[in-house]
Design an enzyme around this catalytic site. Structure first.
Site, PDB file in Angstrom:
ATOM      1  N   ASP A 121       0.834  -1.196   0.000  1.00  0.00           N
ATOM      2  CA  ASP A 121       0.000   0.000   0.000  1.00  0.00           C
ATOM      3  C   ASP A 121       0.877   1.258   0.000  1.00  0.00           C
ATOM      4  OD1 ASP A 121      -2.293   1.476   0.049  1.00  0.00           O
ATOM      5  OD2 ASP A 121      -2.534   1.406   2.208  1.00  0.00           O
ATOM      6  N   CYS A 175     -17.913  -8.327 -13.633  1.00  0.00           N
ATOM      7  CA  CYS A 175     -18.969  -7.476 -13.057  1.00  0.00           C
ATOM      8  C   CYS A 175     -20.286  -7.645 -13.820  1.00  0.00           C
ATOM      9  CB  CYS A 175     -18.556  -6.003 -13.094  1.00  0.00           C
ATOM     10  SG  CYS A 175     -17.489  -5.523 -11.732  1.00  0.00           S
ATOM     11  N   CYS A 178     -24.121  -6.025 -13.277  1.00  0.00           N
ATOM     12  CA  CYS A 178     -24.320  -5.619 -11.873  1.00  0.00           C
ATOM     13  C   CYS A 178     -23.966  -4.140 -11.670  1.00  0.00           C
ATOM     14  CB  CYS A 178     -23.426  -6.486 -10.997  1.00  0.00           C
ATOM     15  SG  CYS A 178     -23.441  -6.046  -9.253  1.00  0.00           S
ATOM     16  N   CYS A 201     -15.531  10.350  -1.473  1.00  0.00           N
ATOM     17  CA  CYS A 201     -15.621   9.035  -0.819  1.00  0.00           C
ATOM     18  C   CYS A 201     -15.509   9.179   0.710  1.00  0.00           C
ATOM     19  CB  CYS A 201     -14.510   8.154  -1.377  1.00  0.00           C
ATOM     20  SG  CYS A 201     -14.339   6.579  -0.569  1.00  0.00           S
TER      21      CYS A 201
HETATM   22  S1  SF4 Z   1     -20.980  -4.779  -6.802  1.00  0.00           S
HETATM   23 FE1  SF4 Z   1     -21.282  -5.578  -8.870  1.00  0.00          FE
HETATM   24  S2  SF4 Z   1     -20.604  -3.959 -10.234  1.00  0.00           S
HETATM   25 FE2  SF4 Z   1     -19.775  -3.516  -8.204  1.00  0.00          FE
HETATM   26  S3  SF4 Z   1     -17.766  -4.398  -8.207  1.00  0.00           S
HETATM   27 FE3  SF4 Z   1     -19.128  -5.940  -7.371  1.00  0.00          FE
HETATM   28  S4  SF4 Z   1     -19.766  -7.188  -9.142  1.00  0.00           S
HETATM   29 FE4  SF4 Z   1     -18.843  -5.313  -9.934  1.00  0.00          FE
HETATM   30  S1  SF4 Z   2     -18.123   6.144  -0.038  1.00  0.00           S
HETATM   31 FE1  SF4 Z   2     -16.283   5.282  -0.992  1.00  0.00          FE
HETATM   32  S2  SF4 Z   2     -15.910   3.342   0.106  1.00  0.00           S
HETATM   33 FE2  SF4 Z   2     -18.035   4.013   0.561  1.00  0.00          FE
HETATM   34  S3  SF4 Z   2     -19.307   2.981  -0.953  1.00  0.00           S
HETATM   35 FE3  SF4 Z   2     -18.772   4.965  -1.816  1.00  0.00          FE
HETATM   36  S4  SF4 Z   2     -16.926   4.635  -3.023  1.00  0.00           S
HETATM   37 FE4  SF4 Z   2     -17.193   2.859  -1.698  1.00  0.00          FE
END
Ligand code: SF4
Ligand code: SF4
Length: 298
Positions: A121, A175, A178, A201
């Site tokens: 990281d 994905c 989805c 975020c």
């Molecule tokens: S919730 Fe669905 S769209 Fe989002 S990362 Fe996971 S599989 Fe992909």
């Molecule tokens: S606020 Fe950030 S960590 Fe929370 S669901 Fe949204 S993108 Fe994801």
């Protein structure tokens, strides 16, 4: 290589040839230009190095990507201000750094003197891009690396070494249609599939931001006090998560049982003692207090 990774507790290991990250370069540039990194200025540093590990390690030939599971068995008191799962126990940087050091030592003992560096990281390495290239998963619409066997609750680490190794190839994106993560994000930070606006975020607000949290986000934090797991929790691939086996990632301080009142009443002294070796120390006492105050006000 992969057996050694396993023996050290890494769940997955994949290998790529060290080189320029052609696909990621324009994406990273656009993301930075659009200010998606908020005030995380460090993201702007080392632009060239981040796209080419050969600039980080002389003679680099291979990037070995490693995943370390942190999905906890323990659960937090559901009424209390929420902590991201990765922060329940000991600071992962320390835990994984030690393992990477051992890994490099074992490689040296096995194949002779090699030049290499270990990262966990760490800003100059685009860890998700390397893990994807190495076949450890795909980058989901929530911008996390998703592993087909076990989902996304992993720390990602790398060894960059001057030894040529057989490469693994990337896998496809699973994905599909989805959109759960996009729909569930409490602050609509996933501005389009695969693009998270870091400056919207909750993880950014509760950990990285040093100023006040903008009032316009009041009522949108879903009780998160440190980080946010929503876009991972809703991801169907995380139904395959398995509890980690790392004792140092367990909460051994009773923190997960804390009530809202206990969080609110926490003194700086208690904070320092509780989070001495925890990722939570990153936000500092002042940051945690600000987050809790923000949640209290609705
Ligand atoms: S919730 Fe669905 S769209 Fe989002 S990362 Fe996971 S599989 Fe992909
Ligand atoms: S606020 Fe950030 S960590 Fe929370 S669901 Fe949204 S993108 Fe994801």
């Amino acid at each position: 290589m992969k057996q050694t990774a396993r023996a050290l507790g890494f769940d997955f290991c994949g290998i790529s040839k060290a080189g320029f990250l052609e696909e990621e370069a324009p994406r990273l540039e656009a993301w930075l230009q659009q200010g998606r990194h908020g005030n995380m200025q460090y993201m702007e540093n080392h632009f060239d190095k981040r796209l080419d590990p050969r600039l980080l390690v002389e003679g680099a030939r291979s990037v070995v990507s490693l995943l370390y599971n942190y999905y906890p068995q323990q659960q937090q008191n559901s009424d209390a201000p929420k902590l991201s799962k990765y922060a329940y126990g000991h600071d992962y940087h320390e835990v994984i750094r030690d393992k990477l050091k051992t890994f490099l030592d074992l490689l040296k003992a096995g194949i002779g003197e090699i030049n290499g560096r270990a990262f966990v990281d760490s800003a100059p390495v685009l860890d998700k891009a390397w893990a994807r290239k190495s076949g450890l998963g795909w980058i989901g619409k929530n911008a996390n690396l998703i592993n087909r066997q076990q989902g996304s609750f992993f720390f990602i680490a790398e060894l960059i070494i001057d030894v040529a190794l057989d490469e693994d190839g990337p896998i496809k994106d699973y994905c599909g249609t989805c959109t759960r993560c996009i729909d569930a994000c409490p602050t609509q930070a996933i501005v389009q599939p695969y693009v998270v606006d870091g400056s919207k975020c909750i993880s950014y607000f509760t950990i990285e931001l040093k100023d006040q949290i903008p009032e316009s986000y009041k009522g949108h934090f879903d009780n998160w006090a440190f980080g946010c797991d929503v876009c991972q929790d809703v991801c169907p691939w995380n139904s395959f998560s398995k509890p980690h086996q790392e004792p140092l990632f367990n909460d051994d301080r009773g923190l997960l049982d804390y009530t809202t009142q206990q969080w609110q009443d926490m003194t700086e002294e208690v904070f320092n003692a509780l989070f001495k070796n925890s990722p939570v120390k990153r936000t500092k006492y002042k940051g945690l207090k600000r987050n809790l105050e923000f949640l209290k006000r609705g």
